[in-house]
Design a protein around this motif. Structure first.
Motif, PDB file in Angstrom:
ATOM      1  N   ASN A 148      -3.655   2.052  -2.233  1.00 27.18           N
ATOM      2  CA  ASN A 148      -3.790   3.314  -1.488  1.00 27.18           C
ATOM      3  C   ASN A 148      -4.606   4.277  -2.330  1.00 27.18           C
ATOM      4  O   ASN A 148      -5.155   3.903  -3.376  1.00 27.18           O
ATOM      5  CB  ASN A 148      -2.405   3.874  -1.119  1.00 27.18           C
ATOM      6  CG  ASN A 148      -1.557   4.195  -2.354  1.00 27.18           C
ATOM      7  OD1 ASN A 148      -2.069   4.379  -3.455  1.00 27.18           O
ATOM      8  ND2 ASN A 148      -0.258   4.260  -2.154  1.00 27.18           N
ATOM      9  N   GLY A 149      -4.693   5.525  -1.876  1.00 24.84           N
ATOM     10  CA  GLY A 149      -5.454   6.520  -2.614  1.00 24.84           C
ATOM     11  C   GLY A 149      -4.976   6.631  -4.055  1.00 24.84           C
ATOM     12  O   GLY A 149      -5.765   6.827  -4.975  1.00 24.84           O
ATOM     13  N   ALA A 194      -5.361   8.885   0.716  1.00 23.76           N
ATOM     14  CA  ALA A 194      -6.631   8.159   0.690  1.00 23.76           C
ATOM     15  C   ALA A 194      -7.569   8.928  -0.230  1.00 23.76           C
ATOM     16  O   ALA A 194      -7.362  10.119  -0.491  1.00 23.76           O
ATOM     17  CB  ALA A 194      -7.217   8.066   2.090  1.00 23.76           C
ATOM     18  N   ASN A 245      -2.827  10.889   4.099  1.00 28.16           N
ATOM     19  CA  ASN A 245      -3.204   9.784   5.002  1.00 28.16           C
ATOM     20  C   ASN A 245      -1.978   9.084   5.578  1.00 28.16           C
ATOM     21  O   ASN A 245      -2.052   7.932   5.973  1.00 28.16           O
ATOM     22  CB  ASN A 245      -4.075   8.784   4.217  1.00 28.16           C
ATOM     23  CG  ASN A 245      -4.767   7.794   5.122  1.00 28.16           C
ATOM     24  OD1 ASN A 245      -5.277   8.171   6.177  1.00 28.16           O
ATOM     25  ND2 ASN A 245      -4.772   6.523   4.751  1.00 28.16           N
ATOM     26  N   LYS A 248     -11.199  10.543  -0.647  1.00 30.73           N
ATOM     27  CA  LYS A 248     -12.354  10.953   0.151  1.00 30.73           C
ATOM     28  C   LYS A 248     -13.315  11.607  -0.827  1.00 30.73           C
ATOM     29  O   LYS A 248     -13.048  12.721  -1.275  1.00 30.73           O
ATOM     30  CB  LYS A 248     -11.881  11.942   1.228  1.00 30.73           C
ATOM     31  CG  LYS A 248     -12.839  12.125   2.357  1.00 30.73           C
ATOM     32  CD  LYS A 248     -12.128  12.849   3.473  1.00 30.73           C
ATOM     33  CE  LYS A 248     -13.090  13.627   4.329  1.00 30.73           C
ATOM     34  NZ  LYS A 248     -12.390  14.571   5.197  1.00 30.73           N
ATOM     35  N   GLU A 296      -9.930  -2.545  -5.152  1.00 29.38           N
ATOM     36  CA  GLU A 296      -9.790  -2.872  -3.742  1.00 29.38           C
ATOM     37  C   GLU A 296      -9.994  -4.376  -3.641  1.00 29.38           C
ATOM     38  O   GLU A 296     -10.926  -4.911  -4.221  1.00 29.38           O
ATOM     39  CB  GLU A 296     -10.866  -2.147  -2.956  1.00 29.38           C
ATOM     40  CG  GLU A 296     -10.400  -1.800  -1.602  1.00 29.38           C
ATOM     41  CD  GLU A 296     -11.272  -0.716  -1.007  1.00 29.38           C
ATOM     42  OE1 GLU A 296     -11.306  -0.658   0.203  1.00 29.38           O
ATOM     43  OE2 GLU A 296     -11.910   0.033  -1.748  1.00 29.38           O
ATOM     44  N   SER A 306       0.810  -1.226   0.000  1.00 33.97           N
ATOM     45  CA  SER A 306       0.000   0.000   0.000  1.00 33.97           C
ATOM     46  C   SER A 306       0.844   1.277   0.000  1.00 33.97           C
ATOM     47  O   SER A 306       0.340   2.336   0.366  1.00 33.97           O
ATOM     48  CB  SER A 306      -0.918   0.007   1.226  1.00 33.97           C
ATOM     49  OG  SER A 306      -0.118  -0.020   2.403  1.00 33.97           O
TER      50      SER A 306
END
Ligand code: AMP
Ligand code: GLY
Length: 411
Positions: free
Chosen positions: A34-35, A353, A362, A355, A51, A8
Protein backbone atom coordinates in the motif's frame (compact mmCIF):
# COMPACT_ATOMS: atom_id res chain seq x y z
CA UNK A 1 16.77 -14.30 3.71
CA UNK A 2 14.32 -12.73 1.24
CA UNK A 3 10.70 -12.63 2.38
CA UNK A 4 7.53 -11.97 0.45
CA UNK A 5 4.58 -10.56 2.40
CA UNK A 6 1.19 -10.92 0.70
CA UNK A 7 -1.46 -8.29 1.41
CA UNK A 8 -2.16 -4.57 1.42
CA UNK A 9 -3.42 -3.51 4.86
CA UNK A 10 -2.02 -2.01 8.04
CA UNK A 11 -1.33 -5.55 9.24
CA UNK A 12 0.92 -6.18 6.25
CA UNK A 13 2.75 -2.86 6.73
CA UNK A 14 3.41 -3.96 10.33
CA UNK A 15 4.50 -7.44 9.21
CA UNK A 16 6.89 -6.02 6.62
CA UNK A 17 8.29 -3.56 9.15
CA UNK A 18 8.81 -6.27 11.79
CA UNK A 19 10.29 -8.80 9.35
CA UNK A 20 12.73 -6.26 7.93
CA UNK A 21 14.13 -5.85 11.47
CA UNK A 22 14.99 -9.54 11.77
CA UNK A 23 18.70 -10.23 11.56
CA UNK A 24 19.62 -11.94 8.29
CA UNK A 25 16.75 -10.50 6.26
CA UNK A 26 18.08 -8.74 3.17
CA UNK A 27 14.82 -8.04 1.39
CA UNK A 28 11.14 -7.81 2.20
CA UNK A 29 8.83 -7.56 -0.77
CA UNK A 30 5.16 -6.79 -0.36
CA UNK A 31 2.51 -7.85 -2.87
CA UNK A 32 0.64 -5.66 -3.61
CA UNK A 33 1.46 -3.45 -0.58
CA UNK A 34 0.00 0.00 0.00
CA UNK A 35 1.04 3.63 0.17
CA UNK A 36 2.81 2.90 3.44
CA UNK A 37 5.04 0.12 2.19
CA UNK A 38 5.91 2.13 -0.93
CA UNK A 39 6.69 5.15 1.19
CA UNK A 40 8.98 3.07 3.44
CA UNK A 41 10.86 1.94 0.35
CA UNK A 42 11.22 5.44 -1.02
CA UNK A 43 12.50 6.70 2.34
CA UNK A 44 15.01 3.84 2.52
CA UNK A 45 13.74 2.96 5.99
CA UNK A 46 13.21 -0.68 5.22
CA UNK A 47 15.48 -2.72 3.04
CA UNK A 48 13.22 -3.11 0.09
CA UNK A 49 9.55 -2.84 -0.54
CA UNK A 50 8.59 -3.15 -4.13
CA UNK A 51 5.50 -3.30 -6.19
CA UNK A 52 5.31 -6.90 -7.18
CA UNK A 53 3.85 -9.25 -9.67
CA UNK A 54 1.15 -11.69 -8.63
CA UNK A 55 2.31 -13.44 -5.43
CA UNK A 56 2.21 -16.85 -7.07
CA UNK A 57 4.54 -15.67 -9.81
CA UNK A 58 6.87 -13.80 -7.45
CA UNK A 59 7.10 -16.51 -4.74
CA UNK A 60 9.93 -18.38 -6.47
CA UNK A 61 12.29 -15.41 -5.92
CA UNK A 62 11.89 -15.59 -2.14
CA UNK A 63 12.96 -17.86 0.73
CA UNK A 64 9.71 -17.50 2.68
CA UNK A 65 6.19 -16.31 1.87
CA UNK A 66 4.07 -14.80 4.66
CA UNK A 67 0.38 -14.45 3.78
CA UNK A 68 -1.46 -11.68 5.67
CA UNK A 69 -5.18 -11.77 4.79
CA UNK A 70 -7.65 -14.65 5.00
CA UNK A 71 -9.06 -14.46 1.46
CA UNK A 72 -5.99 -15.77 -0.43
CA UNK A 73 -5.50 -18.47 2.24
CA UNK A 74 -9.10 -19.63 1.95
CA UNK A 75 -8.64 -19.66 -1.84
CA UNK A 76 -5.63 -21.95 -1.46
CA UNK A 77 -2.61 -19.70 -2.04
CA UNK A 78 -0.52 -21.66 0.48
CA UNK A 79 -1.38 -24.91 -1.35
CA UNK A 80 -0.52 -23.47 -4.74
CA UNK A 81 2.94 -22.14 -3.84
CA UNK A 82 5.34 -25.00 -4.42
CA UNK A 83 9.00 -25.25 -3.44
CA UNK A 84 9.03 -22.21 -1.10
CA UNK A 85 8.06 -22.41 2.60
CA UNK A 86 4.79 -20.61 3.29
CA UNK A 87 3.77 -19.16 6.65
CA UNK A 88 0.00 -19.51 6.41
CA UNK A 89 -2.47 -22.41 6.46
CA UNK A 90 -3.74 -24.57 3.62
CA UNK A 91 -7.26 -23.91 2.35
CA UNK A 92 -8.44 -26.95 4.30
CA UNK A 93 -7.02 -25.63 7.57
CA UNK A 94 -8.26 -22.08 6.79
CA UNK A 95 -11.82 -23.48 6.99
CA UNK A 96 -11.53 -22.77 10.71
CA UNK A 97 -12.20 -19.15 9.68
CA UNK A 98 -13.98 -19.66 6.34
CA UNK A 99 -16.81 -21.73 7.82
CA UNK A 100 -18.21 -20.94 11.23
CA UNK A 101 -20.20 -24.20 11.06
CA UNK A 102 -17.00 -26.18 10.53
CA UNK A 103 -15.38 -24.33 13.45
CA UNK A 104 -18.40 -25.09 15.67
CA UNK A 105 -18.42 -28.74 14.68
CA UNK A 106 -14.70 -29.04 15.41
CA UNK A 107 -15.04 -27.29 18.78
CA UNK A 108 -17.96 -29.50 19.78
CA UNK A 109 -16.12 -32.66 18.75
CA UNK A 110 -13.03 -31.68 20.80
CA UNK A 111 -14.80 -30.15 23.82
CA UNK A 112 -13.69 -26.56 23.25
CA UNK A 113 -15.85 -24.04 25.18
CA UNK A 114 -17.97 -21.91 22.84
CA UNK A 115 -21.48 -20.44 22.56
CA UNK A 116 -24.39 -22.86 22.07
CA UNK A 117 -25.56 -22.67 18.46
CA UNK A 118 -28.26 -23.79 16.08
CA UNK A 119 -28.25 -24.02 12.29
CA UNK A 120 -31.04 -21.92 10.79
CA UNK A 121 -33.05 -23.16 7.87
CA UNK A 122 -33.76 -20.48 5.28
CA UNK A 123 -37.00 -18.65 6.00
CA UNK A 124 -37.80 -20.53 9.24
CA UNK A 125 -38.25 -17.47 11.43
CA UNK A 126 -40.05 -19.61 14.01
CA UNK A 127 -36.73 -21.26 14.96
CA UNK A 128 -35.28 -17.83 15.60
CA UNK A 129 -38.29 -16.92 17.73
CA UNK A 130 -37.97 -20.15 19.70
CA UNK A 131 -34.25 -19.54 20.39
CA UNK A 132 -35.08 -16.33 22.28
CA UNK A 133 -33.15 -13.10 22.78
CA UNK A 134 -30.52 -11.74 23.15
CA UNK A 135 -29.31 -13.62 20.11
CA UNK A 136 -26.40 -13.53 17.70
CA UNK A 137 -26.98 -14.33 14.02
CA UNK A 138 -24.03 -15.27 11.83
CA UNK A 139 -23.38 -15.92 8.19
CA UNK A 140 -21.38 -19.16 7.99
CA UNK A 141 -18.85 -17.75 5.54
CA UNK A 142 -16.45 -14.82 5.23
CA UNK A 143 -18.41 -11.59 5.16
CA UNK A 144 -15.80 -8.91 5.95
CA UNK A 145 -17.32 -8.18 9.37
CA UNK A 146 -20.83 -7.68 7.98
CA UNK A 147 -22.08 -11.21 8.54
CA UNK A 148 -22.67 -10.97 12.30
CA UNK A 149 -25.60 -9.31 14.07
CA UNK A 150 -26.12 -9.08 17.84
CA UNK A 151 -29.75 -8.43 18.86
CA UNK A 152 -31.64 -7.65 22.04
CA UNK A 153 -34.99 -7.67 20.26
CA UNK A 154 -36.64 -10.14 17.95
CA UNK A 155 -37.86 -7.73 15.27
CA UNK A 156 -34.45 -6.41 14.09
CA UNK A 157 -33.11 -9.98 14.43
CA UNK A 158 -35.81 -11.22 12.02
CA UNK A 159 -35.01 -8.40 9.58
CA UNK A 160 -31.28 -9.26 9.66
CA UNK A 161 -32.09 -12.94 9.16
CA UNK A 162 -34.33 -12.13 6.17
CA UNK A 163 -31.54 -9.97 4.69
CA UNK A 164 -28.91 -12.73 5.18
CA UNK A 165 -31.26 -15.29 3.56
CA UNK A 166 -30.99 -13.33 0.30
CA UNK A 167 -27.28 -14.12 -0.03
CA UNK A 168 -26.75 -17.44 1.79
CA UNK A 169 -28.54 -20.49 3.11
CA UNK A 170 -25.85 -21.26 5.68
CA UNK A 171 -26.81 -19.24 8.73
CA UNK A 172 -26.39 -19.98 12.43
CA UNK A 173 -27.77 -18.65 15.67
CA UNK A 174 -25.68 -18.35 18.77
CA UNK A 175 -26.46 -17.67 22.39
CA UNK A 176 -25.21 -14.24 23.45
CA UNK A 177 -22.07 -14.50 25.59
CA UNK A 178 -21.49 -11.79 28.19
CA UNK A 179 -18.10 -10.41 29.21
CA UNK A 180 -15.07 -8.59 27.83
CA UNK A 181 -13.39 -9.79 24.62
CA UNK A 182 -9.82 -10.96 24.24
CA UNK A 183 -7.80 -11.85 21.16
CA UNK A 184 -5.30 -14.64 21.71
CA UNK A 185 -2.99 -15.32 18.78
CA UNK A 186 -0.35 -18.00 18.45
CA UNK A 187 2.36 -19.13 16.06
CA UNK A 188 1.71 -22.70 14.87
CA UNK A 189 3.70 -25.31 12.97
CA UNK A 190 0.92 -27.85 12.40
CA UNK A 191 1.29 -29.43 15.82
CA UNK A 192 3.01 -27.11 18.28
CA UNK A 193 2.16 -23.53 19.16
CA UNK A 194 3.56 -20.47 20.92
CA UNK A 195 1.18 -17.89 22.37
CA UNK A 196 1.63 -14.18 21.73
CA UNK A 197 0.85 -11.48 24.31
CA UNK A 198 -2.96 -11.12 24.53
CA UNK A 199 -4.60 -8.17 22.78
CA UNK A 200 -7.95 -6.41 22.82
CA UNK A 201 -9.54 -5.01 19.70
CA UNK A 202 -12.10 -2.17 19.76
CA UNK A 203 -14.52 -3.24 17.03
CA UNK A 204 -17.35 -0.72 17.33
CA UNK A 205 -17.05 2.59 15.55
CA UNK A 206 -17.91 4.88 18.45
CA UNK A 207 -16.85 5.46 22.04
CA UNK A 208 -18.26 3.18 24.77
CA UNK A 209 -18.57 0.40 22.19
CA UNK A 210 -21.51 2.00 20.43
CA UNK A 211 -22.35 2.16 16.75
CA UNK A 212 -21.66 -0.25 13.91
CA UNK A 213 -19.02 -2.96 13.85
CA UNK A 214 -15.84 -2.07 11.97
CA UNK A 215 -12.64 -3.86 11.04
CA UNK A 216 -11.26 -2.52 14.34
CA UNK A 217 -10.81 1.08 15.55
CA UNK A 218 -7.90 0.41 17.87
CA UNK A 219 -6.20 -2.19 20.01
CA UNK A 220 -4.12 -2.65 23.15
CA UNK A 221 -1.58 -5.25 24.21
CA UNK A 222 -0.71 -6.86 26.50
CA UNK A 223 -4.13 -6.90 28.16
CA UNK A 224 -3.65 -6.79 31.92
CA UNK A 225 -7.16 -7.16 33.38
CA UNK A 226 -7.10 -10.94 33.08
CA UNK A 227 -6.40 -13.72 35.55
CA UNK A 228 -2.83 -14.96 35.80
CA UNK A 229 -3.55 -18.44 34.50
CA UNK A 230 -5.94 -17.35 31.75
CA UNK A 231 -3.47 -17.60 28.88
CA UNK A 232 -2.35 -21.02 30.00
CA UNK A 233 -6.01 -22.10 30.16
CA UNK A 234 -6.65 -20.82 26.63
CA UNK A 235 -3.62 -22.75 25.42
CA UNK A 236 -4.79 -25.97 27.07
CA UNK A 237 -8.58 -25.70 26.61
CA UNK A 238 -8.77 -23.98 23.23
CA UNK A 239 -5.62 -23.94 21.11
CA UNK A 240 -4.29 -27.43 21.87
CA UNK A 241 -7.52 -29.35 21.14
CA UNK A 242 -8.25 -27.28 18.02
CA UNK A 243 -4.79 -27.90 16.58
CA UNK A 244 -5.23 -31.60 17.32
CA UNK A 245 -8.67 -31.58 15.71
CA UNK A 246 -7.39 -29.89 12.58
CA UNK A 247 -4.50 -32.34 12.31
CA UNK A 248 -6.91 -35.27 12.84
CA UNK A 249 -9.09 -33.84 10.06
CA UNK A 250 -6.07 -33.99 7.75
CA UNK A 251 -5.55 -30.23 7.89
CA UNK A 252 -2.56 -29.42 10.14
CA UNK A 253 -2.49 -25.70 10.82
CA UNK A 254 0.65 -23.71 9.93
CA UNK A 255 0.65 -19.96 10.51
CA UNK A 256 -1.18 -17.76 13.01
CA UNK A 257 -4.24 -19.17 14.72
CA UNK A 258 -6.30 -16.37 16.25
CA UNK A 259 -8.92 -17.17 18.88
CA UNK A 260 -11.49 -14.42 19.45
CA UNK A 261 -12.72 -15.04 23.02
CA UNK A 262 -15.30 -13.80 25.46
CA UNK A 263 -14.23 -13.91 29.09
CA UNK A 264 -17.53 -15.09 30.56
CA UNK A 265 -18.26 -15.78 34.24
CA UNK A 266 -17.95 -19.49 33.31
CA UNK A 267 -14.48 -19.01 31.84
CA UNK A 268 -13.13 -18.18 28.37
CA UNK A 269 -15.35 -19.17 25.43
CA UNK A 270 -14.61 -18.93 21.72
CA UNK A 271 -16.49 -16.44 19.53
CA UNK A 272 -14.56 -17.15 16.37
CA UNK A 273 -11.29 -18.30 14.93
CA UNK A 274 -9.25 -16.48 12.34
CA UNK A 275 -6.58 -18.17 10.27
CA UNK A 276 -4.20 -15.18 10.26
CA UNK A 277 -2.92 -12.20 12.24
CA UNK A 278 -5.59 -9.75 13.44
CA UNK A 279 -5.82 -6.22 12.19
CA UNK A 280 -5.22 -3.96 14.19
CA UNK A 281 -3.96 -6.41 16.86
CA UNK A 282 -0.80 -7.05 14.81
CA UNK A 283 0.09 -3.38 15.07
CA UNK A 284 0.38 -3.69 18.88
CA UNK A 285 1.70 -7.27 19.09
CA UNK A 286 4.58 -7.19 16.63
CA UNK A 287 6.28 -4.10 18.12
CA UNK A 288 6.69 -6.22 21.29
CA UNK A 289 8.56 -8.92 19.41
CA UNK A 290 12.31 -8.69 20.03
CA UNK A 291 13.42 -12.09 18.74
CA UNK A 292 13.96 -13.14 15.13
CA UNK A 293 10.53 -13.11 13.52
CA UNK A 294 11.78 -14.23 10.11
CA UNK A 295 13.50 -17.31 11.56
CA UNK A 296 10.50 -18.08 13.77
CA UNK A 297 8.07 -17.94 10.86
CA UNK A 298 10.42 -20.00 8.69
CA UNK A 299 10.64 -22.65 11.44
CA UNK A 300 6.81 -22.81 11.59
CA UNK A 301 6.56 -23.04 7.81
CA UNK A 302 9.09 -25.90 7.95
CA UNK A 303 6.91 -27.68 10.55
CA UNK A 304 9.38 -27.28 13.39
CA UNK A 305 8.55 -24.28 15.57
CA UNK A 306 11.77 -23.07 17.17
CA UNK A 307 11.03 -21.17 20.39
CA UNK A 308 14.63 -19.95 20.61
CA UNK A 309 13.71 -17.22 18.16
CA UNK A 310 11.00 -15.83 20.46
CA UNK A 311 11.60 -12.89 22.79
CA UNK A 312 8.97 -10.39 23.92
CA UNK A 313 9.63 -6.92 25.32
CA UNK A 314 7.95 -5.71 28.50
CA UNK A 315 6.40 -2.42 27.34
CA UNK A 316 2.69 -1.74 26.74
CA UNK A 317 1.29 -0.75 23.35
CA UNK A 318 -1.83 1.01 22.11
CA UNK A 319 -2.93 1.66 18.56
CA UNK A 320 -5.56 4.20 17.53
CA UNK A 321 -7.00 3.89 14.03
CA UNK A 322 -7.50 7.08 12.04
CA UNK A 323 -10.42 6.47 9.69
CA UNK A 324 -12.08 8.38 6.86
CA UNK A 325 -15.21 10.34 7.69
CA UNK A 326 -18.23 8.07 7.09
CA UNK A 327 -16.41 4.76 7.72
CA UNK A 328 -17.65 1.98 7.99
CA UNK A 329 -20.19 3.43 5.55
CA UNK A 330 -19.36 5.42 2.41
CA UNK A 331 -16.37 7.79 2.50
CA UNK A 332 -14.27 9.93 0.16
CA UNK A 333 -10.66 9.19 -0.75
CA UNK A 334 -7.64 11.12 -2.03
CA UNK A 335 -7.00 13.56 0.84
CA UNK A 336 -3.38 14.45 1.53
CA UNK A 337 -2.05 13.15 4.89
CA UNK A 338 0.16 15.61 6.76
CA UNK A 339 2.52 14.98 9.66
CA UNK A 340 3.77 11.47 8.85
CA UNK A 341 7.38 12.62 8.45
CA UNK A 342 7.55 14.66 11.59
CA UNK A 343 5.35 12.75 14.04
CA UNK A 344 6.99 11.33 17.12
CA UNK A 345 6.08 7.65 16.83
CA UNK A 346 5.21 4.57 14.89
CA UNK A 347 2.49 4.79 12.24
CA UNK A 348 1.36 1.82 10.15
CA UNK A 349 -0.52 2.72 6.99
CA UNK A 350 -3.61 0.83 5.85
CA UNK A 351 -5.89 2.63 3.37
CA UNK A 352 -3.31 4.93 1.77
CA UNK A 353 -1.81 5.50 -1.66
CA UNK A 354 1.20 7.43 -2.95
CA UNK A 355 0.33 10.32 -5.28
CA UNK A 356 3.56 11.88 -6.45
CA UNK A 357 5.44 12.52 -3.21
CA UNK A 358 2.26 12.75 -1.16
CA UNK A 359 0.64 10.01 0.90
CA UNK A 360 -3.13 10.30 0.38
CA UNK A 361 -6.13 8.54 1.91
CA UNK A 362 -7.32 5.54 -0.06
CA UNK A 363 -9.56 3.52 2.27
CA UNK A 364 -11.83 3.47 5.31
CA UNK A 365 -9.22 2.66 7.91
CA UNK A 366 -6.34 4.91 6.90
CA UNK A 367 -3.64 4.74 9.57
CA UNK A 368 -2.89 2.82 12.77
CA UNK A 369 -1.02 5.17 15.09
CA UNK A 370 0.96 3.26 17.69
CA UNK A 371 2.00 4.47 21.15
CA UNK A 372 4.30 2.74 23.60
CA UNK A 373 4.66 3.16 27.37
CA UNK A 374 5.58 1.57 30.66
CA UNK A 375 1.87 0.78 31.11
CA UNK A 376 -1.29 1.03 29.03
CA UNK A 377 -2.14 4.49 30.36
CA UNK A 378 1.20 5.86 29.14
CA UNK A 379 0.98 3.93 25.85
CA UNK A 380 -2.50 5.38 25.25
CA UNK A 381 -1.42 8.92 26.09
CA UNK A 382 1.52 8.60 23.68
CA UNK A 383 -0.69 7.19 20.91
CA UNK A 384 -3.10 10.13 21.25
CA UNK A 385 -0.18 12.57 21.27
CA UNK A 386 0.92 11.16 17.87
CA UNK A 387 -2.68 11.29 16.63
CA UNK A 388 -2.69 15.03 17.35
CA UNK A 389 0.35 15.45 15.07
CA UNK A 390 -1.29 13.94 11.97
CA UNK A 391 -3.95 15.59 9.84
CA UNK A 392 -6.08 14.79 6.83
CA UNK A 393 -9.50 16.03 5.80
CA UNK A 394 -12.28 14.12 7.56
CA UNK A 395 -9.95 12.17 9.90
CA UNK A 396 -11.97 10.39 12.63
CA UNK A 397 -10.94 8.24 15.55
CA UNK A 398 -12.25 6.79 18.80
CA UNK A 399 -11.18 8.70 21.87
CA UNK A 400 -11.44 5.86 24.38
CA UNK A 401 -8.97 3.26 23.11
CA UNK A 402 -7.20 1.82 26.12
CA UNK A 403 -10.13 2.11 28.47
CA UNK A 404 -11.88 4.47 30.79
CA UNK A 405 -8.66 5.94 32.10
CA UNK A 406 -8.10 7.59 28.75
CA UNK A 407 -11.57 8.82 27.97
CA UNK A 408 -11.20 12.00 30.08
CA UNK A 409 -8.65 14.12 28.37
CA UNK A 410 -7.68 13.03 24.89
CA UNK A 411 -8.04 15.41 21.92
P1 AMP B 1 -17.23 -12.59 15.06
O1 AMP B 1 -16.96 -12.15 13.66
O2 AMP B 1 -17.84 -13.93 15.17
O3 AMP B 1 -16.06 -12.37 15.98
O4 AMP B 1 -18.30 -11.54 15.63
C1 AMP B 1 -18.09 -10.14 15.57
C2 AMP B 1 -18.40 -9.52 16.90
O5 AMP B 1 -19.75 -9.84 17.28
C3 AMP B 1 -17.55 -10.06 18.04
O6 AMP B 1 -16.35 -9.39 18.16
C4 AMP B 1 -18.46 -9.83 19.24
O7 AMP B 1 -18.36 -8.48 19.65
C5 AMP B 1 -19.82 -10.06 18.67
N1 AMP B 1 -20.24 -11.46 18.93
C6 AMP B 1 -20.11 -12.51 18.10
N2 AMP B 1 -20.60 -13.64 18.64
C7 AMP B 1 -21.05 -13.30 19.86
C8 AMP B 1 -21.70 -14.02 20.92
N3 AMP B 1 -21.97 -15.34 20.82
N4 AMP B 1 -22.01 -13.35 22.05
C9 AMP B 1 -21.74 -12.03 22.16
N5 AMP B 1 -21.19 -11.28 21.20
C10 AMP B 1 -20.83 -11.90 20.05
N1 GLY C 1 -9.35 -7.40 14.55
C1 GLY C 1 -10.21 -8.44 14.15
C2 GLY C 1 -9.74 -9.21 13.01
O1 GLY C 1 -8.64 -9.04 12.52
O2 GLY C 1 -10.49 -10.06 12.54
Amino acid sequence: MKILVVGSGGREHALAWALSRSEGVVEVGVAPGNGGTRWEASEGRCRCFCELREPLEAAGDYDLVVVGPEAPLVEGLADKIQGVPVFGPSARAARIEASKLYAKDLMNRYGVPTARHKVLVKGRTEDLEAFGTPVVIKDDGLAAGKGVGVFEDLEPACEFFAELCRSTDRILLEEFLPGPELSVLCFCDGENFALMPPARDYKRRFENDEGPNTGGMGAISPVVDIEDDLLERVGEEVIKPVLKGLADDGAPFVGVLYAGLKLTPDGPKVLEFNCRFGDPETQVILPQFEGNLAQLMLSCAQRSLNEEHIRWGNKSWTTVVLASEGYPGAYQKGFKIRGLDSCSGLVFQAGTALKGDDVVTNGGRVLAVVGCGEDLAEAGANAYEIVSQIQFQGACHRKDIGGAMLSRSVP
